[in-house]
Design a protein around this motif. Structure first.
Motif, mmCIF file in Angstrom:
data_model
loop_
_atom_site.group_PDB
_atom_site.id
_atom_site.type_symbol
_atom_site.label_atom_id
_atom_site.label_comp_id
_atom_site.label_asym_id
_atom_site.label_seq_id
_atom_site.Cartn_x
_atom_site.Cartn_y
_atom_site.Cartn_z
ATOM 1 N N GLY A 7 82.798 64.877 72.387
ATOM 2 C CA GLY A 7 82.172 64.612 71.089
ATOM 3 C C GLY A 7 82.821 63.451 70.360
ATOM 4 O O GLY A 7 82.130 62.625 69.743
ATOM 5 N N ASP A 8 84.157 63.362 70.424
ATOM 6 C CA ASP A 8 84.874 62.255 69.788
ATOM 7 C C ASP A 8 84.484 60.922 70.418
ATOM 8 O O ASP A 8 84.222 59.936 69.726
ATOM 9 C CB ASP A 8 86.389 62.431 69.921
ATOM 10 N N VAL A 9 84.466 60.881 71.747
ATOM 11 C CA VAL A 9 84.131 59.647 72.460
ATOM 12 C C VAL A 9 82.682 59.257 72.181
ATOM 13 O O VAL A 9 82.381 58.093 71.896
ATOM 14 C CB VAL A 9 84.401 59.790 73.974
ATOM 15 N N ASN A 10 81.778 60.211 72.244
ATOM 16 C CA ASN A 10 80.364 59.913 71.981
ATOM 17 C C ASN A 10 80.159 59.442 70.550
ATOM 18 O O ASN A 10 79.357 58.531 70.297
ATOM 19 C CB ASN A 10 79.485 61.126 72.285
ATOM 20 N N THR A 69 98.336 55.553 74.430
ATOM 21 C CA THR A 69 98.378 54.087 74.405
ATOM 22 C C THR A 69 96.978 53.515 74.184
ATOM 23 O O THR A 69 96.787 52.615 73.358
ATOM 24 C CB THR A 69 98.989 53.536 75.713
ATOM 25 N N ASN A 70 95.993 54.019 74.924
ATOM 26 C CA ASN A 70 94.614 53.543 74.757
ATOM 27 C C ASN A 70 94.091 53.863 73.360
ATOM 28 O O ASN A 70 93.422 53.036 72.735
ATOM 29 C CB ASN A 70 93.694 54.168 75.805
ATOM 30 N N TYR A 71 94.395 55.038 72.886
ATOM 31 C CA TYR A 71 93.963 55.454 71.545
ATOM 32 C C TYR A 71 94.602 54.563 70.474
ATOM 33 O O TYR A 71 93.919 54.068 69.579
ATOM 34 C CB TYR A 71 94.323 56.925 71.328
ATOM 35 N N ASP A 72 95.904 54.339 70.573
ATOM 36 C CA ASP A 72 96.596 53.489 69.605
ATOM 37 C C ASP A 72 96.059 52.061 69.641
ATOM 38 O O ASP A 72 95.904 51.421 68.599
ATOM 39 C CB ASP A 72 98.104 53.475 69.866
ATOM 40 N N SER A 73 95.775 51.563 70.832
ATOM 41 C CA SER A 73 95.222 50.217 70.992
ATOM 42 C C SER A 73 93.842 50.119 70.334
ATOM 43 O O SER A 73 93.538 49.128 69.666
ATOM 44 C CB SER A 73 95.130 49.863 72.479
ATOM 45 N N LEU A 74 93.023 51.149 70.523
ATOM 46 C CA LEU A 74 91.699 51.163 69.889
ATOM 47 C C LEU A 74 91.830 51.100 68.371
ATOM 48 O O LEU A 74 91.156 50.296 67.721
ATOM 49 C CB LEU A 74 90.904 52.401 70.311
ATOM 50 N N SER A 94 91.355 57.932 62.797
ATOM 51 C CA SER A 94 92.768 58.200 62.533
ATOM 52 C C SER A 94 93.082 59.689 62.564
ATOM 53 O O SER A 94 94.231 60.067 62.798
ATOM 54 C CB SER A 94 93.177 57.621 61.173
ATOM 55 N N GLY A 95 92.081 60.522 62.333
ATOM 56 C CA GLY A 95 92.283 61.958 62.336
ATOM 57 C C GLY A 95 92.181 62.610 63.703
ATOM 58 O O GLY A 95 92.401 63.812 63.836
ATOM 59 N N LEU A 96 91.870 61.827 64.727
ATOM 60 C CA LEU A 96 91.715 62.376 66.069
ATOM 61 C C LEU A 96 93.057 62.496 66.773
ATOM 62 O O LEU A 96 94.008 61.797 66.438
ATOM 63 C CB LEU A 96 90.778 61.487 66.902
ATOM 64 N N LYS A 97 93.097 63.364 67.743
ATOM 65 C CA LYS A 97 94.296 63.560 68.566
ATOM 66 C C LYS A 97 93.892 63.480 70.038
ATOM 67 O O LYS A 97 92.810 63.926 70.415
ATOM 68 C CB LYS A 97 94.912 64.946 68.307
#
Length: 121
Positions: free
Chosen positions: A97-100, A45-50, A88-91
């Motif tokens: 590393g993704d967050v940073n 949900t947080n990822y989709d919202s971002l 969009s390619g993240l899961k």
């Protein structure tokens, strides 16, 4: 490595103002979206919202740049497109590393690229 200091806690402050109220409000929402994802890396949900707030903001900002015939539009849009492609390619769950990457990208983008359009839109 970031060219600009990454705020901790990760929230928008006056040093990020571009002096367009709508864009500053949207930038606050981008910081909040990344902050929320960082706090719960497994939340779809947080990822989709971002992703939603990122795409909405980029569309608004690009619309303003296009309307103003902003000279840096093509490069700016390419930076946006690259970021959306990467996000969009993240899961979930997201890695450190993704967050940073997202934190650093937003700070560097606003202060290093968005600041160039001040008083031009």
């Amino acid at each position: 490595m970031s060219d600009f200091k990454i705020p901790e806690p990760y929230i928008w402050d006056e040093s990020f103002r571009v002096f367009y109220d709508n864009l500053d409000e949207e930038h606050k929402n981008l910081f909040k979206g990344i902050f929320n994802v960082a706090g719960d890396r497994g939340s779809q949900t947080n990822y989709d919202s971002l992703l939603k707030v990122v795409k909405h903001h980029f569309a608004d900002e690009e619309g303003m740049m296009s309307k103003a015939n902003y000279g840096g539009f093509a490069g700016h849009k390419a930076a946006h497109d690259d970021f959306v492609d990467k996000l969009s390619g993240l899961k979930t769950p997201l890695s450190d590393g993704d967050v940073n990457y997202a934190k650093e990208w937003l700070v560097n983008h606003i202060k290093g690229i968005d600041f160039k359009y001040k008083k031009q839109l």
